[in-house]
Design a protein around this motif. Structure first.
Motif, short mmCIF file in Angstrom:
data_model
loop_
_atom_site.label_atom_id
_atom_site.label_comp_id
_atom_site.label_asym_id
_atom_site.label_seq_id
_atom_site.Cartn_x
_atom_site.Cartn_y
_atom_site.Cartn_z
N SER A 135 42.37 38.68 42.50
CA SER A 135 41.18 38.27 41.74
C SER A 135 40.94 38.80 40.21
O SER A 135 40.13 38.18 39.46
CB SER A 135 39.74 39.06 42.58
N ASP A 136 41.89 39.61 39.88
CA ASP A 136 42.18 40.12 38.56
C ASP A 136 42.68 39.06 37.63
O ASP A 136 43.86 38.66 37.93
CB ASP A 136 42.77 41.41 38.21
N GLN A 164 43.91 38.89 34.37
CA GLN A 164 45.12 39.52 33.74
C GLN A 164 46.35 39.18 34.82
O GLN A 164 47.16 39.07 34.54
CB GLN A 164 44.90 40.75 33.13
N GLU A 165 46.17 39.89 35.87
CA GLU A 165 46.98 40.29 36.93
C GLU A 165 47.39 38.78 37.33
O GLU A 165 48.78 38.56 37.66
CB GLU A 165 46.67 41.12 38.34
N ARG A 166 46.56 37.71 37.88
CA ARG A 166 47.06 36.44 38.19
C ARG A 166 47.89 35.72 37.16
O ARG A 166 48.86 35.17 37.27
CB ARG A 166 45.53 35.83 38.21
#
Length: 62
Positions: free
Chosen positions: A29-30, A32-34
């Motif tokens: 859902s984040d 930046q992480e995606r």
């Protein structure tokens, strides 16, 4: 096992890892992480393509 077989297996493992990262990115859902996971997957896919090119005698279709 020939060098081409070994290279093909390596390329396949890299592609599988790239696919895992793409799937993980879809579940995160984040944003930046995606993005980080998608970028890593893209880099692995490019590396897989390079390994595959080396395995087919170095011919470059471009």
């Amino acid at each position: 096992m020939s060098v081409a077989d070994e290279t093909g297996g390596r390329a396949e493992r890299i592609r599988a890892k790239a696919e895992e990262l793409k799937e993980a990115a879809a579940r995160v859902s984040d944003p930046q992480e995606r993005r980080r996971l998608e970028d890593k997957a893209r880099r692995l896919q490019e590396r897989s393509d390079q390994v595959s090119a080396k395995g087919d005698g170095g011919t470059n279709p471009l």
